[in-house]
Design a protein around this motif. Structure first.
Motif, mmCIF file in Angstrom:
data_model
loop_
_atom_site.group_PDB
_atom_site.id
_atom_site.type_symbol
_atom_site.label_atom_id
_atom_site.label_comp_id
_atom_site.label_asym_id
_atom_site.label_seq_id
_atom_site.Cartn_x
_atom_site.Cartn_y
_atom_site.Cartn_z
ATOM 1 N N UNK A 122 0.817 -1.210 0.000
ATOM 2 C CA UNK A 122 0.000 0.000 0.000
ATOM 3 C C UNK A 122 0.852 1.262 0.000
ATOM 4 N N UNK A 123 1.829 1.343 0.882
ATOM 5 C CA UNK A 123 2.653 2.545 0.964
ATOM 6 C C UNK A 123 3.483 2.739 -0.302
ATOM 7 N N UNK A 124 3.956 1.643 -0.881
ATOM 8 C CA UNK A 124 4.727 1.749 -2.124
ATOM 9 C C UNK A 124 3.859 2.281 -3.255
ATOM 10 N N UNK A 125 2.606 1.822 -3.319
ATOM 11 C CA UNK A 125 1.698 2.335 -4.342
ATOM 12 C C UNK A 125 1.451 3.830 -4.152
ATOM 13 N N UNK A 126 1.276 4.244 -2.916
ATOM 14 C CA UNK A 126 1.041 5.663 -2.673
ATOM 15 C C UNK A 126 2.250 6.497 -3.077
ATOM 16 N N UNK A 127 3.434 5.991 -2.823
ATOM 17 C CA UNK A 127 4.641 6.709 -3.225
ATOM 18 C C UNK A 127 4.731 6.818 -4.748
ATOM 19 N N UNK A 128 4.446 5.706 -5.459
ATOM 20 C CA UNK A 128 4.523 5.728 -6.931
ATOM 21 C C UNK A 128 3.491 6.680 -7.521
ATOM 22 N N UNK A 129 2.267 6.606 -7.022
ATOM 23 C CA UNK A 129 1.224 7.445 -7.593
ATOM 24 C C UNK A 129 1.458 8.921 -7.264
ATOM 25 N N UNK A 130 1.957 9.204 -6.071
ATOM 26 C CA UNK A 130 2.261 10.597 -5.726
ATOM 27 C C UNK A 130 3.316 11.154 -6.661
#
Length: 711
Positions: free
Chosen positions: A71-79
């Motif tokens: 989840x946190x990795x996805x948020x970092x990529x999308x940000x």
């Protein structure tokens, strides 16, 4: 690239204690059909039982979300993907160039103006609302460029308030005008007044619904309640209106459409022969089949029209001063087989040896741009585009000119504003925008063909790591299929990390959309809606049969009408999919007209008040096809409390039904993501990044795709 088996491949729903949801709603007989609505009580968001149930769903969602290891990795990529900012094409007025731009790291777009070699921000919604929940819905400069009408809304409601700003100082000189919703604004010369569309005040005690509209003339600096009503009295409550004027103030055009019907009525007025407050409107098109838009230019020459009347793929016609209907129009640029006419612009500056039309078409949803002689309609040149993508938002000068601006994007390229000089033939990035972005690496895009049940060819864009079905992979299928809207290539930030991690992301161009013209749209609406779902099934089968998608690792994704598409797919063939995400979805088709903007969509879906329409609606309505004991895939329903288009009650009721049906079957989980302070459309960058990330983390978790570190 890292892949792993889907998480929790065994029984799942047994581990969840779903919130209690009594099946206490009515079972009614409508036109002789028994229609059950066990969760009708969830339609009222203020009912204490709904409040308690929703709070329990929030806790359930939080527990599910905590299980998504990436989840946190996805948020970092999308940000990171959404932090780069962007710009829209300029609208030149009076020596100034107005445009929207979002600087890197900023939440929302601001209105900027470029003049005398410098760019400055005229209006930044963050100045008034640092939270980022206020957005600029629409704006229109006066012909002279010294004033601009802006429409802002908060909390995702799209209920805009209009103000008039002085371009030089940025100060407010007009408004507020409420009850507008992305209204067209048609200025008169001198900036003293403009035409626009406003809703009537709500009736006391009446249920919430889309407002009844009228066309008004507003004089800048006067209260809105003193505006002059121009058009709309006595017409249907569900009509939409458009207005446009010429820079010289000579002509006024008014358009009317019944809801989302593919037919337009048009009127034209010569304001030199009547006063702006009482224009003598003459019919240009009435009760004729086909969408028609008028392109106004100064002077008294023929009107140029883009129309599907008599040409389902679109044509450009010229209408003389006395033309009273399509029989009096002359086809200038005829319908072209295999392509769809999307837009055109006029280039008629003195530096050109002849006036030109910049004509935008699509071929199987991919843009083509050409120049035509404006007098004969003959093609004179092709404007080469950077790739197989989409062109939108073409702008020109209001005075005669030879320059064209537009946005170009494709599945792996963020939008860039390009400038075409019709004299030199050069196409290059607009200097007022940021540097042209590079396409995302590691993603290949192909367009493939699936065969629907009746043999119709259905095109599918496939984004993959290699550009071929080298081996079965975790795959996501999305689509829309409604209202004649096309799934044209556009930058898809959520697909980039998915494909780089080894997945496949596919976009189906199903009937009901506009990818193949108006006939394609009509082949997927009302009585023919089943074609939309058959096409989507065919796209899923193609991904599996061709070897793109791994069995048991195919997911669904759709929003709004696309949420209806995805939910219908999962209720028709739940065994085909491992996970599904439906955002702001329409799901109860027996009652969709009673909330949000449903009343204006009757032409697209049909009405439950009609016996034949109701039978067709119930034949696919996802809420009514949830069956007890069925092992449904993992489902995420995402809703937004400010949504004034699709009532979140659709998702609440579907969530309760799926949780009830799947308990004890090993199905699920079924979770509801409720986001507050946002709505159906524009939102801040960080909110968008989080939504994308949560959706993709859910799908990755249940389809078995892990993000690699870095990259």
């Amino acid at each position: 690239m890292t892949q792993s088996p889907p998480r929790d491949a065994g029984p799942r729903s047994a581990r969840y204690a779903y919130p209690d949801a009594p099946r206490s709603g009515p079972e009614e007989t409508l036109h002789g059909l028994r229609v059950a609505d066990p969760y009708r009580w969830l339609e009222n968001p203020e009912d204490p039982a709904t409040v308690a149930w929703s709070a329990a769903q929030d806790l359930l969602y939080a527990r599910e979300e905590a299980r998504w290891t990436d989840r946190d990795a996805w948020r970092s990529r999308m940000t990171g993907l959404l932090a780069t900012g962007g710009v829209r094409p300029p609208v030149p007025r009076g020596g100034r160039e107005f445009h929207l731009r979002r600087e890197p790291g900023r939440e929302v777009a601001a209105l900027a103006v470029h003049e005398a070699g410098a760019t400055r921000v005229l209006l930044d919604p963050l100045d008034a609302d640092p939270s980022g929940t206020t957005v600029l819905d629409a704006w229109e400069p006066s012909w002279e460029g010294d004033l601009v009408a802006v429409q802002l809304s908060s909390g995702g409601t799209e209920r805009s308030v209009l103000h008039v700003l002085d371009t030089a100082s940025g100060g407010t000189v007009g408004g507020p005008v409420d009850r507008v919703r992305r209204s067209p604004v048609a200025w008169l010369p001198g900036g003293r007044a403009f035409y626009y569309v406003r809703g009537l005040p709500p009736e006391p005690g009446a249920p919430a619904r889309a407002p009844r509209r009228r066309v008004y003339l507003h004089r800048v600096g006067t209260p809105a309640d003193q505006d002059t009503e121009i058009f709309g009295a006595g017409r249907s409550d569900t009509q939409y209106y458009t207005v446009a004027t010429t820079p010289d103030g000579r002509r006024l055009a008014v358009g009317a459409t019944e809801g989302t019907a593919p037919a337009t009525d048009l009127w034209i007025a010569d304001l030199a022969e009547s006063s702006p407050g009482r224009p003598r409107l003459r019919r240009l098109q009435h009760a004729a089949d086909g969408r028609t838009a008028v392109r106004l230019r100064p002077g008294t020459g023929p009107l140029l029209l883009r129309t599907t009347h008599g040409a389902p793929r679109g044509r450009i016609a010229a209408a003389g001063r006395t033309a009273a209907g399509p029989d009096g129009w002359h086809t200038l640029v005829p319908e072209e087989p295999g392509t769809v006419l999307e837009d055109f612009a006029v280039l008629d500056g003195p530096a050109l040896d002849r006036p030109l039309l910049a004509v935008l078409r699509t071929r199987h949803a991919v843009a083509e741009l050409a120049l035509h002689d404006a007098r004969t309609g003959a093609r004179t040149a092709t404007v080469p585009l950077p790739g197989h993508g989409t062109v939108t938002q073409m702008t020109t000068r209001q005075e005669p000119g030879h320059e064209l601006w537009f946005t170009y994007t494709d599945h792996i390229t963020p939008g860039v504003v390009l400038h075409h000089d019709a004299v030199t033939g050069l196409l290059r990035p607009w200097p007022g925008g940021p540097p042209a972005p590079a396409p995302a690496h590691g993603v290949h895009v192909t367009q493939e063909v699936a065969r629907s049940r009746d043999g119709t060819r259905v095109r599918v864009f496939v984004m993959s790591p290699t550009g071929r079905p080298d081996r079965p992979r975790p795959a996501i299928l999305t689509g829309y299929g409604g209202f004649g809207a096309s799934m044209s290539p556009g930058f898809t930030p959520q697909a980039v990390p998915w494909v780089r991690a080894g997945g496949v992301y596919a976009v189906a161009c199903v009937r009901g959309g506009g990818e193949e013209g108006e006939e394609w749209h009509r082949a997927g609406r009302r009585a023919h809606k089943h074609n939309t779902f058959d096409d989507f099934d065919a796209a899923a089968d193609h991904l599996l049969d061709a070897g793109h998608a791994a069995p048991g690792r195919l997911g669904l994704l759709g929003s709004s009408n696309g949420g209806l598409l995805a939910a219908t797919a999962l209720t028709r063939r739940p065994e085909t999919y491992a996970a599904a995400v439906c955002a702001a979805p329409l799901l109860d088709m027996a009652r969709y007209e009673r909330s949000g903007m449903g009343a204006v969509w009757r032409d697209e879906y049909g009405s439950a008040s009609d016996p034949e329409d109701l039978a067709r609606l119930l034949a696919y309505s996802p809420y009514h096809h949830v069956r007890e004991g069925t092992r449904y895939p993992a489902v995420l329903l995402a809703v937004f409390d400010g949504d004034t288009r699709v009532d979140p009650a659709h998702a609440r009721k579907m969530c309760a039904a799926l949780q009830w049906a799947g308990t004890g079957t090993g199905a699920g989980p079924v979770v509801l993501r409720t986001e507050r302070g946002v709505g159906h459309a524009t939102r801040g960058a960080s909110r968008s990044a989080r939504l994308y990330a949560d959706v993709m983390a859910f799908l990755a978790h249940h389809l078995g795709l892990a993000l690699p570190e870095g990259g």
